[in-house]
Write an enzyme that holds these catalytic residues in place. Structure first.
Site: not given
Ligand code: UD1
Length: 420
Positions: A22-23, A118, A123, A308, A400
């Site tokens: 995804k990233n 967030c 961020r 993450d 997500r």
């Protein structure tokens, strides 16, 4: 709202394919803006964030088509004529800010909503903006929007230094520099594999980039770029999540479609817990038995231990034999999962950016609530390991970032069910 019902304490067994990253997909989709015409991204995961980025590009006048069956994203930017990213979409996905650099570089201006607050800290995007300013853009902040305009016809190459190696900041400015006039040097750049994947695609588009993957990246701007056709790298965070899932359930799992070299830090730490992590031609094989040994981790930018995967690894440490410290240095306030893990019987003490986790013999099933993407993954792992039944609420966070998580878990023998 959908939830996951999980009956735990079942060792996961079998093989699981990892989806495309995804990233890496999000900046690659934004990079399509840099060229007029049809770019093709193969392997993009069928996730809401990918569709959000597609919708953002469509709002600008591009055409976007995604076929979930063959994970093919097609972006035709020939008609892109509205360099504007509205609040309505940006507020749902921080990574929308990735369109800023490409828009200014190709269209001379951009109006992009500031990403909102967030759950995992402030961020900010100050480093993205400072970089563009140094490249000659005039930046104004108006009613929650960043308005960036080139002063001359094009951005100019510049020497930029990042106070922190920001991932999306590095990607944004690398894309902007690809069409700037002259040479741009990015110092203290992020070294993540997603940055390298973007540089590979940009190079195929005709960009001149050297050093991606290191902390000094040099980009010589060109007048024009052509559309790309690119295979995205596998998702290293999803792979790491399944590796921890194997370890936490005392399972035996072959993780397929993975680049083991992207997972070195996680693999080393998993081995320290007593798990066996082997690179095989078919993928990464993770096997574990009994209680894990306690291991300390400190999250740092790549190639360090990824923030993450912090929540997932902390969950593994909840049942370790001994006490471990988890030091989060990338994001402040990334411990939202701790109170939820405590509801399942975890013994965790927080002190600033540090958590002391005293292992307990077993976690117990409970109702828990996901607060962000990686926190939701850790709660699923906790439920898979726990004795009894758990319900994980608000799994839209999970959706997500993880493609078909429960289907993949079912195939590994987990007792998991999506309920309304
Ligand atoms: C990306 C990843 C995210 C991951 C994170 C860190 C994407 C889409 N998301 O997020 O999953 O958790 O990298 O590996 O790729 N910072 C500033 N000013 C800036 C930019 C960042 O102070 O202008 C700070 C942040 O607050 C944070 C640190 O720098 O403390 C790193 O953040 P950054 O690498 O930018 O994260 P993202 O790119 O948003």
């Amino acid at each position: 709202m959908e939830k996951l019902l999980i009956r735990g304490a079942v060792p996961l067994k079998g093989a699981v394919p990892v989806s495309g990253s995804k990233n890496a997909s999000l900046p690659l989709m934004a990079a399509a803006i840099l060229a007029g015409g049809r770019s093709v991204l193969r392997g993009a995961p069928a996730l809401r964030d990918v569709l959000t980025m597609g919708a953002l590009l469509e709002q600008m006048g591009a055409r976007f088509h995604f076929s979930p069956g063959d994970c093919l994203a097609e972006i035709d930017t020939a008609g892109l004529n509205r360099p504007l990213a509205d609040y309505e979409l940006v507020k749902t996905m921080r990574a929308s800010v990735l369109v800023l650099g490409p828009l200014v570089a190709r269209h001379g201006m951009a109006k992009v909503s500031l990403p909102g607050g967030c759950a995992i800290g402030a961020r900010p995007i100050n480093l993205h903006l400072a970089g563009l300013e140094k490249m000659g853009a005039a930046i104004e902040l108006e009613e929650g929007y960043v308005i960036a305009k080139t002063r001359g016809k094009r951005l100019k190459g510049a020497s930029l230094y990042f106070d922190l190696p920001t991932v999306t900041g590095t990607e944004n400015l690398m894309m902007a520099a690809a069409l700037a006039k002259g040479v741009t040097v990015l110092e203290n750049a992020a070294r993540e594999p997603e940055v390298v994947d973007l540089a590979t695609a940009l190079s195929a588009m005709g960009a001149r980039i050297e050093g991606a993957g290191g902390s000094l990246i040099e980009i010589e701007g060109v007048d024009e770029l052509r559309p790309y056709s690119h295979d995205v790298i596998p998702d290293r965070i999803e792979a790491a999540t399944f590796a921890v899932a194997a370890a936490i359930t005392g399972g035996d799992v072959l993780i397929k479609n993975v680049r083991p070299e992207h997972l070195d830090a996680v693999s080393i730490k998993l081995r320290e817990t007593g798990a066996s992590v082997k690179k095989t031609p078919a993928g990464l094989k993770v096997k574990a038995e009994g209680r894990p040994r306690s291991v300390n981790i400190t999250t740092t930018p790549y190639p360090g231990f990824p923030t993450d995967v912090q929540a997932q690894f902390m969950t593994l440490m909840c049942t370790a034999d001994g006490t471990s410290t988890i030091n989060e240095t990338v994001f402040e306030n990334r411990f939202m999962h701790v109170p939820e893990l405590k509801r399942m019987g975890a013994d965790i003490e927080l002190q600033g950016g540090m958590a002391a986790v005293r292992g307990v013999p077993a976690l117990k099933g409970a109702q828990v609530m996901a607060t962000d993407l990686r926190a939701s993954a850790c709660l699923v792992l906790a439920a898979l390991a726990a004795e009894g039944e758990s319900i994980v609420h608000r799994i839209y966070h999970l959706d997500r970032g993880y493609e078909q998580m429960e289907k993949k878990l079912l195939a590994l023998g987990a007792d998991v069910q999506r309920i309304k």
